[in-house]
Design a protein around this motif. Structure first.
Motif, mmCIF file in Angstrom:
data_model
loop_
_atom_site.group_PDB
_atom_site.id
_atom_site.type_symbol
_atom_site.label_atom_id
_atom_site.label_comp_id
_atom_site.label_asym_id
_atom_site.label_seq_id
_atom_site.Cartn_x
_atom_site.Cartn_y
_atom_site.Cartn_z
ATOM 1 N N GLY A 29 0.812 -1.215 0.000
ATOM 2 C CA GLY A 29 0.000 0.000 0.000
ATOM 3 C C GLY A 29 0.842 1.259 0.000
ATOM 4 N N ALA A 30 2.147 1.124 0.303
ATOM 5 C CA ALA A 30 3.027 2.299 0.269
ATOM 6 C C ALA A 30 3.139 2.799 -1.172
ATOM 7 N N VAL A 31 3.391 4.091 -1.315
ATOM 8 C CA VAL A 31 3.348 4.694 -2.650
ATOM 9 C C VAL A 31 4.633 5.472 -2.927
ATOM 10 N N GLY A 32 5.048 5.426 -4.182
ATOM 11 C CA GLY A 32 6.137 6.269 -4.668
ATOM 12 C C GLY A 32 5.735 6.768 -6.046
ATOM 13 N N THR A 33 6.678 7.374 -6.757
ATOM 14 C CA THR A 33 6.350 7.777 -8.124
ATOM 15 C C THR A 33 7.388 7.219 -9.081
ATOM 16 N N ILE A 34 6.895 6.871 -10.281
ATOM 17 C CA ILE A 34 7.788 6.498 -11.374
ATOM 18 C C ILE A 34 7.598 7.573 -12.422
ATOM 19 N N ALA A 35 8.707 8.240 -12.764
ATOM 20 C CA ALA A 35 8.619 9.444 -13.602
ATOM 21 C C ALA A 35 7.647 10.401 -12.910
ATOM 22 N N SER A 36 6.474 10.639 -13.505
ATOM 23 C CA SER A 36 5.553 11.577 -12.860
ATOM 24 C C SER A 36 4.264 10.908 -12.427
ATOM 25 N N LEU A 37 4.264 9.591 -12.398
ATOM 26 C CA LEU A 37 3.036 8.880 -12.022
ATOM 27 C C LEU A 37 3.232 8.075 -10.746
ATOM 28 N N ALA A 81 3.072 -0.066 -17.416
ATOM 29 C CA ALA A 81 4.433 0.109 -17.950
ATOM 30 C C ALA A 81 4.411 1.108 -19.100
ATOM 31 N N LYS A 82 3.373 1.013 -19.939
ATOM 32 C CA LYS A 82 3.247 1.951 -21.066
ATOM 33 C C LYS A 82 3.065 3.377 -20.525
ATOM 34 N N ALA A 83 2.209 3.507 -19.509
ATOM 35 C CA ALA A 83 1.951 4.819 -18.945
ATOM 36 C C ALA A 83 3.227 5.407 -18.330
ATOM 37 N N TYR A 84 3.966 4.571 -17.603
ATOM 38 C CA TYR A 84 5.207 5.062 -16.987
ATOM 39 C C TYR A 84 6.204 5.493 -18.065
ATOM 40 N N ALA A 85 6.254 4.706 -19.145
ATOM 41 C CA ALA A 85 7.213 5.016 -20.203
ATOM 42 C C ALA A 85 6.857 6.329 -20.901
ATOM 43 N N GLN A 86 5.576 6.615 -20.978
ATOM 44 C CA GLN A 86 5.144 7.800 -21.725
ATOM 45 C C GLN A 86 5.002 9.037 -20.841
ATOM 46 N N SER A 87 5.058 8.864 -19.520
ATOM 47 C CA SER A 87 4.759 10.011 -18.654
ATOM 48 C C SER A 87 5.868 11.058 -18.699
ATOM 49 N N GLY A 88 7.076 10.615 -18.858
ATOM 50 C CA GLY A 88 8.188 11.555 -18.965
ATOM 51 C C GLY A 88 8.286 12.447 -17.749
ATOM 52 N N ILE A 89 8.852 13.673 -17.952
ATOM 53 C CA ILE A 89 9.021 14.630 -16.857
ATOM 54 C C ILE A 89 8.143 15.831 -17.137
#
Lengths: 258, 423
Positions: free
Chosen positions: B161-169, B196-204
């Motif tokens: 349940g802990a949360v972090g961010t990958i790129a901006s998501l 994975a697609k969303a993380y790859a496309q989120s960028g900065i």
């Protein structure tokens, strides 16, 4: 049989049949001595080479030791006694001369043949005892019996018997460090008797012992020779031993003196 | 009759313990070096080994699992039509950056490079194993991840349940796995294909923060969305889109129909999918391991370490045995004077060496097993001690002890039996 007598007949029950005492001759001997000499040396010389320097430790040693005798080899330090003992034991090879032990010329033997000869015929007693410090008194004797080829089943019983003969049954389980000097030497004598050798060679056997222990060891060696017919050759400075010796020879500057 | 070798060893217990400590050290050195090498080798291709795919299809210029060019998803659909293919699934391997929102974490520890593995959590051909907490099916929820237990601390994911961010998501922890992390790579993150697609496309994302101060408006720009900006809990990204035919994927994992010849199927797949190469699972794993072992030099360095471990071990054991033989030289001389054959003496020394080997090996290997468990649990580093490794190390230990004994025997061979007459 009692502990005070040396009954070594049981040893031979466990050992291979001995070859005739004087099996063959490889050099001329006085016929009169043929059946009575355990050790005969002729013209033994020993030269040690140290770099370009030579040191002649023994010069023309002619020695006859009769079977069953206690023969003392005396002389000042550096006279060559230990060198001669090493040669007579087949540990050192002389640079010249012949050495006949029990009718066998040993100077012509290979290293392996000499080792087998010693194993079968010679028991050693050392000034420093040379017991294995990690082994108990009994194990030290057992080791010698095993090395001499006694079957494993008989080794323990025989070691106990030998320790009994030297009056150390009670100390059989003790390590050398827990024994007195005299007791250590008696263990060494028991070990020397392992395998029923015909020759006992002792290097200063009483040098490290006090008077009481020295006398006990001397008496033990006397019985060894007189009650079981062994020949004992002893290097010593100890005048007490002269009382039990059959013959004494003196060595000085590498030469025998009358 | 007591063993003289054993008695000699145990004669002086403190000395024996010091000597054995040296051998334990040597055994541990060899085991750890070999274990790290094997753990490293295994870890670099563990996910491939664990996959149920018979064939991995990747780009023709694929170097190793984590270094490849993308394929269009369309090729997955084409692969499914190739005769002999029972099942085909996509696998996405990409890189990104993890950020923890916890302000108590020092700034220098808030960002971690990550390697993202996107796969179908309902699929059959790829999954990290074992799942130690949570479940694989939880990945069907958007923006959820599974990580290796050993990475929980570095990612600051203390519990499910802990949360972090990958790129901006955002990325929410829904499960953990164990022993999957390669020490040669960035932190592994397992997620669904869509996430994975969303993380790859989120960028900065650019962000500007302004506030009124002393009558002036002061702004600073931030090229990232972080919890400092809007708070992780308030992130409400759109539901990730399903992959379209043109979306890039990294691999097509193929399960062959029963009794299908894999060589034939590989050829058929490469023919049907231009610009690709097909590998059996074993070939793919070997290709990846070869890269790490041969091209990066890491394998060489670790192999060198293992070799040095053996040499150092031999030196230690030699020194101990040589010293022991020197201490007992007069006793060996006495045996020689008595007429004992050299082989009796060699036997004593060799037996002593074997005892030293066995009594050094057992605590050494136990120590390494304990150390291996600790490094896996706390560092995620696998010190792989398989029965084969353990057997091999035993063989090496015995060999080095016997080798050392042969060295020590040289001293006895030249001992003058006349030494016994010197008081």
């Amino acid at each position: 049989m009692t502990a005070s007598s040396l009954d070594l007949t049981r040893l031979s029950e466990h050992l291979p049949t001995e070859a005739p005492l004087l099996a063959e001759r490889t050099f001329p001997l006085d016929i009169g001595r043929y059946h009575t000499d355990a050790i005969v040396t002729r013209g033994v010389e020993m030269v040690f080479q140290n770099g370009s320097e030579q040191f002649q430790a023994l010069k023309g040693i002619d020695l006859d030791v009769h079977i069953g005798d206690i023969q003392l080899l005396m002389g000042p330090s550096g006279s060559g006694k230990t060198t001669l003992l090493s040669i007579l034991a087949g540990i050192l090879t002389p640079t010249a001369g012949s050495v006949n032990l029990l009718g066998r010329e040993i100077t012509s033997m290979s290293r392996e043949q000499l080792a087998k000869f010693r194993l079968k015929n010679i028991g050693f007693i050392f000034q420093g005892f040379n017991l294995f410090p990690a082994l108990t008194a009994q194990e030290n004797v057992e080791l010698a019996l095993r090395v001499k080829g006694m079957p494993a089943k008989a080794v323990r019983q025989e070691a106990r018997f030998l320790l009994d003969q030297v009056g150390l049954s009670a100390q059989a389980k003790q390590l050398p460090r827990d024994l007195s000097g005299g007791q250590k030497q008696r263990v060494a004598i028991a070990r020397a008797l392992a395998g029923n050798p015909r020759l006992i060679m002792a290097d200063e056997p009483t040098a490290a012992l006090d008077s009481q222990n020295g006398h006990a060891v001397i008496e033990l060696l006397r019985r060894l020779a007189k009650e079981s017919g062994r020949t004992v050759l002893m290097v010593t400075h100890d005048p007490r031993i002269m009382d039990v010796a059959d013959r004494v020879v003196y060595l000085e500057d590498g030469m025998l003196k009358a | 009759m007591a063993s003289i070798a054993r008695k000699n060893l145990f004669e002086d217990i403190p000395r024996f313990l010091v000597a054995q400590a040296g051998i334990v050290f040597a055994v541990s050195l060899v085991t750890i070096q070999v274990g790290i090498l094997r753990g490293f080798t295994r870890g670099t291709a563990l996910l491939i080994d664990q996959s149920k795919a018979d064939i991995w299809v990747g780009s023709a210029d694929m170097v190793q699992m984590e270094l490849t060019s993308p394929l269009p998803l369309e090729q997955l659909l084409q692969a499914r039509k190739v005769p002999g293919v029972a099942l085909a699934e996509a696998l996405v391997v990409s890189s990104s950056r993890w950020r923890t929102p916890d302000k108590t974490v020092p700034p220098t520890k808030r960002i971690t490079p990550v390697r993202i593995f996107g796969f179908n959590p309902k699929g059959q051909l790829f999954a990290p194993e074992p799942i130690t907490q949570g479940s694989l099916s939880a990945l069907t929820e958007p923006y959820t991840v599974i990580v290796d237990e050993s990475n929980q601390q570095s990612l600051n994911l203390k519990q499910l349940g802990a949360v972090g961010t990958i790129a901006s998501l955002k990325a929410k922890l829904v499960g953990t796995t164990q022993g999957t992390q390669s020490i040669a790579s960035s932190t592994y993150i397992f997620t669904s294909l869509e996430s994975a697609k969303a993380y790859a496309q989120s960028g900065i994302s650019p962000e500007v923060n302004c506030r009124l101060q002393d009558g002036n408006i002061r702004c600073n720009s931030n090229y990232d969305i972080t919890s400092t900006a809007i708070g992780v809990d308030n992130l409400t990204p759109p539901v990730p889109e399903k992959l379209s035919a043109t979306d890039p994927i990294s691999y097509i994992l193929v399960k062959a129909t029963p009794n299908q010849n894999l060589k034939t199927l590989k050829q058929a797949l490469e023919k049907a999918l231009p610009g690709t190469r097909a590998f059996t699972r074993l070939e793919m794993a070997q290709q990846t391991r070869d890269f790490w072992q041969k091209r990066t030099g890491v394998g060489f360095v670790l192999g060198l370490g293992a070799t040095v471990g053996v040499i150092v071990g031999m030196v230690i054991v030699s020194q101990i045995l040589y010293s022991s033989v020197s201490d007992h030289l007069k006793e060996f001389g006495t045996l020689k004077a008595m007429g004992a054959s050299d082989w009796v003496i060699y036997g004593v020394i060799l037996e002593q060496a074997l005892w030293m080997a066995v009594l050094g090996y057992i605590p050494g290997i136990l120590l390494c097993l304990g150390l291996g468990s600790w490094t896996l649990a706390t560092q995620g580093i696998i010190i792989l001690i398989t029965p084969l490794t353990a057997g091999g190390v035993l063989l090496v230990t015995v060999s080095m002890c016997i080798g050392s004994a042969l060295f020590a025997i040289q001293k006895v061979t030249h001992v003058d039996p006349a030494i016994v007459f010197k008081a």
